[in-house]
Every structure is written in structure tokens, then in C-alpha cells.
Scaffold this active site. Structure first.
Site, short mmCIF file in Angstrom:
data_model
loop_
_atom_site.label_atom_id
_atom_site.label_comp_id
_atom_site.label_asym_id
_atom_site.label_seq_id
_atom_site.Cartn_x
_atom_site.Cartn_y
_atom_site.Cartn_z
CE LYS A 279 -4.39 -1.95 1.29
NZ LYS A 279 -5.41 -2.22 2.29
NE ARG A 314 -7.38 -8.31 0.74
CZ ARG A 314 -7.00 -7.51 -0.26
NH1 ARG A 314 -5.96 -6.71 -0.14
NH2 ARG A 314 -7.68 -7.53 -1.40
N1 HH2 Z 1 -7.52 -3.86 1.01
C1 HH2 Z 1 -7.92 -3.87 -0.26
C2 HH2 Z 1 -9.02 -4.67 -0.66
N2 HH2 Z 1 -9.64 -5.47 0.22
N3 HH2 Z 1 -9.87 -6.32 2.42
C3 HH2 Z 1 -9.48 -6.32 3.71
N4 HH2 Z 1 -10.10 -7.11 4.59
N5 HH2 Z 1 -8.45 -5.54 4.14
C4 HH2 Z 1 -7.76 -4.72 3.30
O1 HH2 Z 1 -6.83 -4.00 3.76
C5 HH2 Z 1 -8.16 -4.66 1.93
C6 HH2 Z 1 -9.23 -5.50 1.51
C7 HH2 Z 1 -7.25 -3.00 -1.26
O2 HH2 Z 1 -6.17 -3.64 -1.84
P1 HH2 Z 1 -6.19 -4.49 -3.19
O3 HH2 Z 1 -7.25 -5.54 -3.21
O4 HH2 Z 1 -4.81 -5.06 -3.32
O5 HH2 Z 1 -6.43 -3.45 -4.34
P2 HH2 Z 1 -7.75 -2.91 -5.05
O6 HH2 Z 1 -8.71 -2.42 -4.02
O7 HH2 Z 1 -7.24 -1.82 -5.94
O8 HH2 Z 1 -8.37 -4.04 -5.83
#
Ligand code: HH2
Length: 339
Positions: A279, A314
């Protein structure tokens, strides 16, 4: 006046008599920081902590989606989207998604988190049918070949229903039932566990000017309220995971305050999940502009969280994270940590 107790989490094998485990896991505590909202902070021994709080912090957590909490568990991120901040566009073709899922399981992922809508800062909402078409077939295909638990990363009941029917094991809602209140009843009705995450505002605007009175305590209160909403809807507390929501309506300083104080969330009595992988705040601290260059910083954050007793990480980089946790736990002599 609200009072909070943040366990001072330790892992040293030299453990004082009377110390309690954190969540029945690999860490222990003999003191806590007593925090009065807007007032004093002090270090107190276990004898000064109310028994119900001691129990909430120390009791072993129930198995969720087949996962036990005697060691940290790794949740592999698989975004089947064109626009996620790190892996967007890489795995949205079904064959690429399946190959990525198999690779993460091979590397040791304990659970796969499938998302069909980016929630990165500034992202637009995706229509239900598009999100379902991205996620449900991939979940069904993974399920056909793998027994690994799968979570569906969605804020919407229609998407969660299709995913659970396709074989998902858990709902991961970054809006903690505030985006679609119907998701609580759906999750309860289908007997699914849930991860309730804190976010301030909607992805589209959440990074504009996030404001808190005290970010750690505000996020704690929010999660306590959302647990109450979930249990009122019929989801037993022992099927709930909590997550402070790194980067969701938070400045880098807010994220750091949450990471430094993350052991407070053990007092909610649920497994704690942390999603910090690649992040932006890691880029701010390290100067790594590209998300893909933030793996080392992400591992550093993960190791810190393991030392605080966080049960689920995660992450994008399963093998790296696993190796780092395994080596660190052996080097510092955390007893019985099998990862
Ligand atoms: N962060 C993201 C998405 N889902 N779920 C939980 N429980 N905790 C988190 O910190 C979290 C999450 C955002 O990251 P990412 O899925 O890698 O990217 P994007 O939202 O651009 O798909």
C-alpha cells in the site's frame, strides 16, 4: 468516559508467571496500556484489567472457514479486475486467475481473497452483474480443483450470494455492512463467516481529507459497533474477523497509529486481519514509487504484525512473507509457531 486496554504484546520465551496468551496464540501479555479517551494513558498489570476484557483478549479464537489461529495465516490477494492498484489487469482472464490461485496455494496461502471491484482510492463502483461475472466463475473453477478456503472481497449481497454459491467460504466486506445493509442478513442466512473492515468514506472520495478524533480509538469503536450489527443480524461473534482497514480513508500517519496500536483490536475478541501489502504508505516511507517495488516494506509490516499477535495477513507475496515469518519465529524462539 470510555476506557480501552491495549495489551503490551510479547513473544520472548522468558515469560513471567501469570502472563496470559494473546488470543490463545503465540504471543503473551502481562500488562496493558490503559487508555482514557481524551485523557490519561498508563501502564497497568493484569490485576487492574476487568475480567471480561482479559477474557476477550486472551481466549482462543474459534476455527473460521477451517482455519485455526495457533499461527499466523496468509491470505493471498487475487483481484480479477482491470484496475486494482497492484495486480489490476494481470489476472482478470480466467486462465491467468486460476494459474495465480494455484501458484499462491503452492507457495502456502491459507486462504485466497477474490475481488472483482477495485476499492483503491478514487475507484468507481462496479455494477453487480459485472462484479459477479468477474468473480463467481473464477471461484467455481478454483473450488473445482482446490480445497483452499476462499473469501469474496465485496460490499454487495448479490455478489456475495453468487460467490458463496460458487464455493466461497467467507465474506470480506471492506464496508463492514455499511454499503449494503442487506449483506448482513445474506451472510447470516448462508451461515458464512465475515471479515468486517473499517473504512472512512467511499473509495471514490475517502482519501480527500480523512479526519479522526483519535484514529485508533475511533476505528476500535466502529468495529465494536459493526460487530454488534453483525451479531444482531444473526452472525455469531465467533464467525467474525476484524480489520482496521489500512489505507481506507487514512493518511500515512493514521496508518502508522493503527499499526503501532494494532494489539488494541484483540480486545474485540475476534481474529484480527491486516491488509497493508504494497500500500501507498509503504511507498511514502521507503520511496518505492511502484506498488510492485514495495514487497520488502510489506514483509516488514507483516513481521511487525505477527509480533503483535495479528492472525491473518492479506498479502500479494506469499512465499516471501512466509519465509520471513518462519525465519523470524525460529530466530527469536517463538515456541510452537508452525508456519
Ligand atoms: N484492502 C484492499 C481490498 N480489500 N480487504 C481487507 N479485509 N483488508 C484490506 O486491507 C483490503 C481489503 C485494497 O487492496 P487491493 O485488493 O490489493 O487493491 P484494489 O482495491 O485496488 O483491488
Amino acid at each position: 468516559m470510555s476506557i480501552y486496554y491495549r495489551p503490551i504484546v510479547q513473544t520472548d520465551p522468558c515469560r513471567p508467571q501469570g502472563a496470559l496468551p494473546v488470543a490463545g496464540g503465540w504471543c503473551w501479555f502481562s500488562h496493558a496500556e490503559r487508555i482514557e479517551r481524551g485523557g490519561a494513558r498508563s501502564l497497568v498489570p493484569l490485576t487492574c484489567i476487568p475480567p471480561a476484557v482479559l477474557h476477550a483478549i486472551s481466549a482462543p479464537r474459534a476455527t473460521i472457514a477451517g482455519l485455526t489461529w495457533d499461527a499466523p495465516r496468509l491470505m493471498g490477494i487475487l483481484n480479477v479486475t482491470p484496475d486494482s492498484f497492484s495486480d489490476g489487469g494481470k489476472f482478470n482472464a480466467p486462465e491467468a486467475a486460476l494459474a495465480r490461485a494455484a501458484a499462491m496455494v503452492e507457495e502456502g496461502a491459507d486462504i485466497l481473497d477474490i475481488g472483482g471491484e477495485s476499492t483503491r482510492p478514487g475507484a468507481e463502483t462496479v455494477p453487480d452483474d459485472v462484479e459477479i461475472a468477474r468473480t463467481a466463475p473464477v471461484i467455481a473453477a478454483i473450488r473445482a480443483g482446490q480445497a483452499v478456503p476462499i473469501s469474496i472481497d465485496t460490499r454487495k449481497s448479490a455478489v456475495a450470494r453468487a460467490a458463496l454459491m460458487a464455493g466461497a467460504s467467507l465474506v470480506n466486506d471492506v464496508a463492514a455492512f455499511t454499503h449494503d445493509p442487506g449483506l448482513a442478513a445474506l451472510t447470516a442466512g448462508m451461515g458464512a463467516p465475515v471479515c468486517l473492515m473499517h473504512a472512512q468514506g467511499d473509495p471514490k472520495t475517502m482519501q480527500t481529507a480523512p479526519v479522526y478524533d483519535d484514529v485508533l480509538l475511533d476505528v476500535y469503536d466502529f468495529l465494536a459497533d459493526r460487530i454488534a450489527v453483525a451479531t444482531a443480524a444473526g452472525i455469531p461473534r465467533n464467525r467474525i474477523i476484524v480489520d482496521p482497514g489500512i489505507g481506507f480513508g487514512k493518511t500515512p500517519d493514521h496508518n502508522l497509529a493503527l499499526l503501532r496500536g494494532i494489539s488494541l483490536f484483540h480486545a474485540l475478541g475476534c481474529p484480527v486481519l491486516l491488509g497493508a501489502s504494497r500500500k501507498r504508505f509503504i511507498g511514502v516511507i521507503s520511496g518505492a514509487e511502484a506498488a510492485a517495488d514495495r514487497a520488502a516494506g510489506s514483509v516488514a509490516v507483516a513481521l511487525g504484525a505477527v509480533m503483535q499477535g495479528v492472525q491473518i495477513l492479506r498479502v500479494h507475496d506469499i512465499a516471501l512473507t512466509k519465509q520471513a515469518i518462519r525465519v523470524q519465529s525460529v530466530v527469536i524462539g517463538i515456541e510452537g509457531l508452525k508456519i
